[in-house]
Enzyme design. Structure first.
Site, short mmCIF file in Angstrom:
data_model
loop_
_atom_site.label_atom_id
_atom_site.label_comp_id
_atom_site.label_asym_id
_atom_site.label_seq_id
_atom_site.Cartn_x
_atom_site.Cartn_y
_atom_site.Cartn_z
N ILE A 58 126.06 42.43 124.55
CA ILE A 58 126.67 42.19 125.85
C ILE A 58 127.01 40.71 125.97
O ILE A 58 126.11 39.86 125.95
CB ILE A 58 125.72 42.58 127.00
CG1 ILE A 58 125.32 44.05 126.87
CG2 ILE A 58 126.36 42.30 128.35
CD1 ILE A 58 124.34 44.49 127.93
N GLY A 59 128.29 40.40 126.09
CA GLY A 59 128.74 39.01 126.17
C GLY A 59 129.05 38.64 127.61
O GLY A 59 130.22 38.58 128.01
N SER A 108 126.56 36.13 129.71
CA SER A 108 126.08 34.78 130.02
C SER A 108 126.78 33.71 129.19
O SER A 108 127.12 33.94 128.02
CB SER A 108 124.58 34.70 129.78
OG SER A 108 123.91 35.69 130.49
N SER A 111 121.95 39.11 122.98
CA SER A 111 121.03 39.92 122.18
C SER A 111 121.83 40.77 121.20
O SER A 111 122.84 41.38 121.58
CB SER A 111 120.19 40.83 123.08
OG SER A 111 119.55 40.09 124.09
N GLU A 159 121.54 48.52 134.34
CA GLU A 159 120.83 47.65 133.40
C GLU A 159 119.44 47.31 133.93
O GLU A 159 118.49 47.18 133.17
CB GLU A 159 121.64 46.36 133.17
CG GLU A 159 120.89 45.33 132.32
CD GLU A 159 121.74 44.10 131.95
OE1 GLU A 159 122.96 44.15 132.13
OE2 GLU A 159 121.14 43.12 131.51
N THR A 218 117.47 37.04 137.25
CA THR A 218 116.17 36.44 137.56
C THR A 218 115.58 37.05 138.84
O THR A 218 116.32 37.57 139.69
CB THR A 218 116.28 34.91 137.75
OG1 THR A 218 117.00 34.66 138.96
CG2 THR A 218 116.98 34.24 136.58
C1 LIG Z 1 115.39 37.70 126.44
C2 LIG Z 1 116.75 37.51 127.05
C3 LIG Z 1 117.80 38.28 126.61
C4 LIG Z 1 119.08 38.09 127.16
N1 LIG Z 1 120.12 38.84 126.67
C5 LIG Z 1 121.35 38.64 127.16
C6 LIG Z 1 122.46 39.35 126.63
O1 LIG Z 1 122.31 40.17 125.72
N2 LIG Z 1 123.69 39.09 127.12
C7 LIG Z 1 123.90 38.19 128.14
O2 LIG Z 1 125.04 38.03 128.55
N3 LIG Z 1 122.87 37.47 128.65
C8 LIG Z 1 121.61 37.67 128.19
N4 LIG Z 1 120.55 36.96 128.70
C9 LIG Z 1 120.83 35.91 129.68
C10 LIG Z 1 120.35 36.20 131.10
O3 LIG Z 1 121.15 37.20 131.71
C11 LIG Z 1 120.37 34.88 131.87
O4 LIG Z 1 119.43 34.02 131.26
C12 LIG Z 1 120.04 35.06 133.34
O5 LIG Z 1 121.05 35.75 134.01
C13 LIG Z 1 119.79 33.71 134.03
O6 LIG Z 1 120.84 32.82 133.81
P1 LIG Z 1 120.60 31.33 133.27
O7 LIG Z 1 119.71 31.42 132.07
O8 LIG Z 1 121.90 30.68 133.11
O9 LIG Z 1 119.74 30.61 134.40
P2 LIG Z 1 120.32 29.95 135.73
O10 LIG Z 1 121.29 30.88 136.35
O11 LIG Z 1 120.79 28.57 135.40
O12 LIG Z 1 119.03 29.89 136.63
C14 LIG Z 1 118.05 28.84 136.49
C15 LIG Z 1 117.06 28.99 137.65
O13 LIG Z 1 117.73 28.80 138.91
C16 LIG Z 1 117.54 29.91 139.76
N5 LIG Z 1 118.76 30.15 140.54
C17 LIG Z 1 120.02 30.23 140.06
N6 LIG Z 1 120.90 30.51 141.05
C18 LIG Z 1 120.16 30.64 142.20
C19 LIG Z 1 120.48 30.94 143.56
N7 LIG Z 1 121.73 31.20 143.96
N8 LIG Z 1 119.47 31.03 144.45
C20 LIG Z 1 118.18 30.79 144.08
N9 LIG Z 1 117.82 30.49 142.79
C21 LIG Z 1 118.80 30.42 141.86
C22 LIG Z 1 117.25 31.08 138.83
O14 LIG Z 1 116.48 32.09 139.49
C23 LIG Z 1 116.45 30.39 137.73
O15 LIG Z 1 115.10 30.29 138.10
C24 LIG Z 1 119.27 37.12 128.17
C25 LIG Z 1 118.20 36.36 128.63
C26 LIG Z 1 116.94 36.53 128.07
C27 LIG Z 1 115.80 35.69 128.56
#
Ligand SMILES: Cc1cc2nc3c(=O)[nH]c(=O)nc-3n(C[C@H](O)[C@H](O)[C@H](O)COP(=O)(O)OP(=O)(O)OC[C@H]3O[C@@H](n4cnc5c(N)ncnc54)[C@H](O)[C@@H]3O)c2cc1C
Length: 384
Positions: free
Chosen positions: A124-125, A127, A159, A242, A366
């Site tokens: 899944i592309g 993030s 992933s 999901e 999250t």
């Molecule tokens: C094990 C794993 C597998 C994954 N696999 C995939 C995958 O296959 N494909 C894919 O596309 N992605 C994947 N992801 C990515 C995942 O979807 C993102 O990490 C997730 O959506 C959070 O985005 P970010 O890491 O950019 O954090 P950010 O969005 O930068 O968030 C950082 C912090 O800020 C908080 N925050 C952000 N916005 C707000 C708001 N509006 N209000 C309050 N708090 C906020 C968040 O809760 C978090 O604590 C994976 C992640 C993990 C850990």
């Protein structure tokens, strides 16, 4: 309220257990996170031969037309046994239903039979380095050029990108409109020239996610899924699927059984604090299971469980973290040794689970973001 499953569903559970006893006579050494780490195409194909991929899909597309409650029984048993289901998990859970809902007849004819046969691995592309929670801020672009779209940009945390046949890609198709309105979804063959994959190794030392770079990647126009520029609205319902599965509760279920066995075998169970701690975990596990079954029941009634999915995912993944932390506390110093260390208790599973646990409340959205959904869509509170 009658919480019991039907006799047919209980029989189905028995069939699955019998199959797993035969197919996996030796349980995996580390059964945790098998839907992310247990990658075995041959095992997926064996499940497919039983009709257990695409269980809920209509029979005209090769599915069994069963309910979401049947599916949760199946997935619960697979994860309970630590079955290596990663190869088909995303296709079965998410990409197949998306193609069923939004795909063209040609896409349905091409992709669904391969997913259901366990022959097609998806990543899944979504993030990007600057777009996770704020997915609509994504920058990867897909520009029309004759009979093709040309994709440029970067994805992260993808992933299975290194193992996948196809990427379900989300990209910007119109930069001139508000950010939610110019996004589209594509099915991208991972062998297309211009795609570079770089591994990311997580804190446990495992490699399951990646960075993926798209450099002028040309894909045919018929790779577009659904309506151009309407991708955001398609994604919203896909994320409910999901988030709502029992993998959000059972990723490290093996640990609950293992520490329960361990404190019994060592006599630690006689200590009141240990007994109460374990009892609390088992109560929380049961609560989480009810939330997941409720979501499956809603789906089986044709209701898209938006706030309910967010609630289940938040409660269950926070339980998974408490489970890892409690297991670590119960095991003390030796529980912190990683797999491979001869003095590690439970083959290092506790230490591995402890290090992996932060991911549960991040992947798939999250807990903070999900609490926003519960507040606004579940409780009707105004956005903050
Ligand atoms: C094990 C794993 C597998 C994954 N696999 C995939 C995958 O296959 N494909 C894919 O596309 N992605 C994947 N992801 C990515 C995942 O979807 C993102 O990490 C997730 O959506 C959070 O985005 P970010 O890491 O950019 O954090 P950010 O969005 O930068 O968030 C950082 C912090 O800020 C908080 N925050 C952000 N916005 C707000 C708001 N509006 N209000 C309050 N708090 C906020 C968040 O809760 C978090 O604590 C994976 C992640 C993990 C850990």
């Amino acid at each position: 309220m009658d919480f019991r499953l039907t006799p047919e569903q209980e029989n189905f559970r028995c069939d699955i257990r019998a199959f797993l006893r035969e197919a996996l006579p030796e349980p995996p050494e580390i059964p945790e996170d098998s839907w992310l780490l247990g990658f075995d195409r041959a095992f997926s194909q064996r499940l497919a031969a039983r009709g257990w991929i695409g269980l809920t899909w209509p029979q005209e597309y090769g599915g069994q037309g069963k309910s979401y409650l049947d599916r949760v029984v199946l997935t619960e048993e697979l994860l309970r046994h630590g079955a290596p289901v990663a190869a088909h998990w995303l296709g079965d859970r998410q990409m197949g239903p998306s193609i069923l809902r939004y795909g063209t007849p040609a896409q349905k004819a091409t992709f669904l039979p391969k997913i259901i046969a366990g022959d097609l691995v998806f990543c899944i592309g979504m993030s990007e380095p600057g777009a996770g929670s704020d997915l609509a801020g994504l920058q990867t672009k897909a520009v029309e050029d004759g009979d093709a779209y040309v994709i440029s940009g970067q994805k992260i945390w993808t992933s299975f990108a290194h193992l996948a046949d196809y990427c379900y890609l989300v990209a910007r198709t119109n930069p001139e409109v508000p950010k939610h309105k110019g996004i589209s979804e594509f099915l991208v063959d991972m062998r297309t020239p211009g795609i570079t994959i770089k591994p990311i190794v997580d804190m446990t030392g495992a490699h399951h996610f990646n960075e993926v770079f798209f450099d002028q990647v040309r894909i045919p126009k018929d790779c577009l899924v659904g309506e151009k520029d309407r991708g955001w609205y398609q994604i919203a319902s896909q994320l409910d699927y999901e988030r709502s599965g029992i993998e959000r509760l059972m990723s490290n279920y093996g640990l609950l059984e293992a520490i329960t066995r361990h404190v019994r075998a060592t006599g630690e169970i006689r200590r009141e604090v240990v007994r109460h701690t374990l009892a609390q975990l088992h109560i929380e596990w049961t609560m989480g299971r009810h939330l997941v079954y409720k979501v499956a029941w809603l789906l089986s009634q044709g209701i898209i469980p938006n706030a309910e999915s967010a609630t289940a995912k938040t409660y269950c993944t926070e339980f998974e973290q408490r489970l890892a932390q409690t297991a670590s506390a119960l095991m003390g110093g030796y529980g912190q040794l990683m797999p491979g260390s001869h003095r590690a208790l439970l083959a290092g599973r506790v230490a591995r689970a402890y290090l992996y646990a932060p991911a549960y409340t991040i992947q798939g959205g999250t807990s903070t973001i999900l609490r926003n959904i519960m507040a606004t869509r579940g409780l009707g509170l105004p956005p903050g």
